[in-house]
Design an enzyme around this catalytic site. Structure first.
Site, PDB file in Angstrom:
ATOM      1  N   ARG A 159       0.901  -1.203  -0.031  1.00  0.00           N
ATOM      2  CA  ARG A 159       0.024   0.055  -0.137  1.00  0.00           C
ATOM      3  C   ARG A 159       0.892   1.297  -0.072  1.00  0.00           C
ATOM      4  NH1 ARG A 159      -1.752  -3.160  -1.381  1.00  0.00           N
ATOM      5  NH2 ARG A 159      -3.587  -4.621  -0.259  1.00  0.00           N
ATOM      6  N   SER A 237     -10.989  -0.514   2.861  1.00  0.00           N
ATOM      7  CA  SER A 237     -10.166  -0.794   4.291  1.00  0.00           C
ATOM      8  C   SER A 237      -9.919   0.475   4.949  1.00  0.00           C
ATOM      9  CB  SER A 237      -8.926  -1.551   4.152  1.00  0.00           C
ATOM     10  OG  SER A 237      -9.247  -2.951   3.626  1.00  0.00           O
ATOM     11  N   GLU A 331      -5.502   4.079   5.957  1.00  0.00           N
ATOM     12  CA  GLU A 331      -5.020   3.746   4.614  1.00  0.00           C
ATOM     13  C   GLU A 331      -5.531   4.883   3.531  1.00  0.00           C
ATOM     14  OE1 GLU A 331      -5.708  -0.299   2.661  1.00  0.00           O
ATOM     15  OE2 GLU A 331      -6.812   0.786   1.230  1.00  0.00           O
TER      16      GLU A 331
END
Ligand SMILES: Cc1cc2nc3c(=O)[nH]c(=O)nc-3n(C[C@H](O)[C@H](O)[C@H](O)COP(=O)(O)OP(=O)(O)OC[C@H]3O[C@@H](n4cnc5c(N)ncnc54)[C@H](O)[C@@H]3O)c2cc1C
Length: 339
Positions: A159, A237, A331
């Site tokens: 990520r 998420s 995130e």
């Protein structure tokens, strides 16, 4: 226009101006002019990884709406496919499966634009875009020129990428993927997906079946956009999965998920930590809550505000920290607000 109209959370106040960039030339020009004027800028693709303050954005929002998918050549090594930044990601995946371009089928159903995928190295169900990206073409706002980065120069990690590390610098213009050719998807690397397909991890299944299986798994978790399903009024998420030292990992309860990494760290599951710290699916105030299908998604039930969503995020983050001594990291990109 309120950013709530441009984000999948349907949250966020007004922007000073919103400009739609439908060609690459226009996109570069708009960014250049704003930079020269010292006008703050927010690039928005599908708005699916953005948490925008209720007070909105003090600056210009540029919607990246460029289009185009070009197959450069049929090489023996596969298809080189160059995709304009504004192309919807899932449309590209559907096209890839139909064309027999292999390697992104497990990334089915992820909302947003193709240009945003290198930024956080989008990943799911055992695939990440870094596995198939050949290069990323950008407008460099610092050097004021167009540059092309080979995948090896993008700093891809879980990520993360160098584009994410320098968020004001790069406007992604297009992404080139190198995709193998065939009807079978890439070897399945994710146990839940392999189970659903009735194969072992490492085996392959028709790409069309992989796409279908992923979409049904995602739907069951509220991870496919559906206007009628408040569980999908989210940014996906909300927290990344933490990477722990072996000592930290050893201190977790025996049944906590642990995935050994090649660098010696141990990845665990943010969803497991949230659940076991006492935050069940649906936990929240009514206006905002954890998804009723997945503890990792924070959702707007229709009347929420960004302030309420962030308060929930803090409650969850602090609860996990108290229980396990692990600090979860958000995130999505926070604009005009912080956790
Ligand atoms: C239901 C749901 C499920 C999700 N599932 C996943 C998942 O499985 N895996 C995963 O990795 N993510 C997932 N996400 C998160 C999100 O979809 C991805 O991060 C996606 O790539 C964001 O694309 P976007 O176009 O919506 O970006 P935006 O939200 O519009 O922007 C995100 C960031 O990228 C910047 N940006 C956008 N376009 C450009 C550009 N062309 N150049 C430079 N900067 C740009 C923005 O300024 C912002 O900082 C999910 C989100 C939702 C809502």
């Amino acid at each position: 226009m309120n950013l709530a109209e441009l984000t999948t959370l349907r949250l966020g106040g007004p922007a000073r101006a919103v400009i739609d960039a439908t060609t690459e030339e226009h996109l570069v020009e708009v960014v250049r002019v704003a930079d020269e004027a010292g006008d703050p800028l927010l690039l928005v693709g599908g708005g699916s990884n953005l948490v925008v303050a209720d007070g909105g954005v003090d600056g210009t929002v540029v919607r990246v709406l460029t289009r185009g998918i070009a197959q450069d050549a049929d090489l023996c090594s596969g298809a080189m496919v160059t995709v304009a930044a504004g192309e919807p990601w899932d449309g590209l995946v559907a096209r890839a499966v139909a064309e027999g371009w292999v390697g992104i089928e497990a990334l089915s159903g992820i909302p947003g634009s193709t240009g945003a995928t290198p930024i956080q190295n989008v990943g799911a169900y055992g695939q990440e875009v870094s596995q198939t990206i050949a290069s990323v073409r950008t407008y460099d706002r610092y050097d004021r020129r167009i540059r092309t980065y080979a995948a090896s120069e993008c700093g891809f990690a879980y990520r993360h990428s160098w584009f994410k590390a320098e968020p004001q610098r790069h406007v992604v213009l297009s992404v080139t993927f190198q995709l193998a050719l065939g009807d079978l998807g890439a070897p399945v690397a994710y146990a839940e997906l392999a189970r659903t397909l009735g194969i072992a991890v490492g085996e392959r299944a028709p790409a069309v079946d992989v796409r279908e299986a992923v979409l049904s798994l995602r739907q069951a978790k509220g991870m496919v956009l559906d206007p009628s399903d408040h569980d999908s009024w989210s940014a996906g998420s909300f927290f990344t999965n933490p990477f722990l030292s072996p000592e930290q990992a050893a201190a977790l309860p025996a049944d906590a998920p642990r995935f050994d990494q090649s660098d010696g760290s141990v990845k665990t599951s943010a969803a497991w930590l949230i659940d076991h710290a006492g935050f069940a699916k649906g936990h929240g105030t009514g206006a905002v809550s954890l998804s009723t299908k997945h503890t990792l998604a924070l959702t707007n039930r229709g009347t929420g505000t960004t302030a309420e969503l962030l308060a929930l995020a803090r409650e969850v983050r602090d609860g996990v920290e108290r229980t396990y001594g692990i600090t979860l990291v958000n995130e999505p990109v926070l604009v005009g607000c912080e956790l």
